[in-house]
Design an enzyme around this catalytic site. Sequence first.
Site, PDB file in Angstrom:
ATOM      1  N   LYS A 217     -30.742   7.411   2.347  1.00  0.00           N
ATOM      2  CA  LYS A 217     -31.388   8.401   1.159  1.00  0.00           C
ATOM      3  C   LYS A 217     -30.278   8.603   0.265  1.00  0.00           C
ATOM      4  O   LYS A 217     -30.756   8.483  -1.075  1.00  0.00           O
ATOM      5  CB  LYS A 217     -31.919   9.599   1.969  1.00  0.00           C
ATOM      6  CG  LYS A 217     -32.484  10.710   0.688  1.00  0.00           C
ATOM      7  CD  LYS A 217     -33.584  10.140  -0.007  1.00  0.00           C
ATOM      8  CE  LYS A 217     -33.778  11.333  -1.167  1.00  0.00           C
ATOM      9  NZ  LYS A 217     -35.091  10.764  -1.727  1.00  0.00           N
ATOM     10  N   CYS A 271     -33.127  14.995  -7.066  1.00  0.00           N
ATOM     11  CA  CYS A 271     -32.332  14.146  -6.228  1.00  0.00           C
ATOM     12  C   CYS A 271     -31.224  13.396  -6.853  1.00  0.00           C
ATOM     13  O   CYS A 271     -30.210  13.493  -6.446  1.00  0.00           O
ATOM     14  CB  CYS A 271     -33.489  12.997  -5.816  1.00  0.00           C
ATOM     15  SG  CYS A 271     -34.690  13.395  -4.647  1.00  0.00           S
TER      16      CYS A 271
END
Length: 422
Positions: A217, A271
Amino acid sequence: MPLDTEFAVTVMGLGYIGLPTAAIIARTGAMVTGVDVTPSVVETINSGRVHIEEVDLDGLVSGVVSRGLLRAALTVAPADVFVIAVPTPFTEERQPDITYVLDAARAVAPVLKTGDTVILESTSPVGTTEQVRDLIATLRPDLKMPGLARAGEQADLAIAYCPERVLPGRILVELIDNDRVIGGITPRCARKALAFYRRFVRGACVTTTARAAEMTKLTENAFRDVNIAFANELSLVADTLGVDVWEVIRLANRHPRVNILSPGPGVGGHCIAVDPWFLVAADPQNTPLIRTAREVNDGKTAHIISRASAMIEAQGPDRPVACLGLAFKANIDDFRESPALKVAAALARRFGARIRIVEPYARTLPSGFDGTGATLIDIDTALETCDAMVVLVDHDIFRSVPLEERRGKTVLDTRGLWPDQA
């Protein structure tokens, strides 16, 4: 789909990821409880409404709440699967803060029973899933933990990591269609989590270790950040050399092996603007490129503030200037880590009431504008009253403005939205 009232899921956190995830799971017929720390969020969801903007989410939540498949609560309910989807910010020192994750694990621990599965979805530093396991082990010594049980013993719980990889504006589609990387503390943990995601994911589900999934991720978002930094750095060089960066990128991308992204006023969102720092914090010696990319993208925001300030000063005193957009990307209402908001707020603090904000996804100005005198107006008013504009977000409504309505205006276009302006 028939109701599966014997299968219960608890989702910790009802934000941009948690609420859509809870609603998608509820649509499969499972009984879902969403837990949040904000009473107004719980009340809103239980009334069948939503507190965030996302395409088709309001209808989905209304439907599953009315069918009794989703309810919100302030306290944790027993379940078969617990999904943790809480924020993971970073500190002023750019160190990851997993306080919310550990608080969620602490809240879940008392209701866990043999056979339950705990899945962390929050973007996290490598090793966080193991920290969740260790914390639960401390709080529940009566349960055998995966990876800690004696040889030959079967663990009582399955604990895994499965990060979301969705795009705001397409969350409900991508939660179902995108591939998922599922990392278990043990292979058996990964298999149990895989069985859960197979209930609602059509994309491929690939199993691995928890640590590999965590790093995957972070790698995805660092990759995108580095590529955006290249585009932003090109835009700085183009400014220095007096070249149109948008034309250069368009021409360079005609090469069959070149695909340069578009520059902008920086990088935002929960993010890309945050996650690369988790890798830097984990190994500062071996991440000079990732660190530099972050610094380039943050520096681009400061560069735009400087250019916009010079443009505004050149307009003369008291002339109103419109800043178009506050969101971190087009056509959403998400302002987290938004470079557009940082630019507009900085200009408002400096130029006060001269600054007019156009943000179609906001009803009021965020707290960063308190006391500045800046006002929120619509695009038509901006076109009628402002001779200068700073384009910060490429919302569709801005893209639709024809040259005839913009002719004669001074424009700083950070998104390449109006290539015909010059």
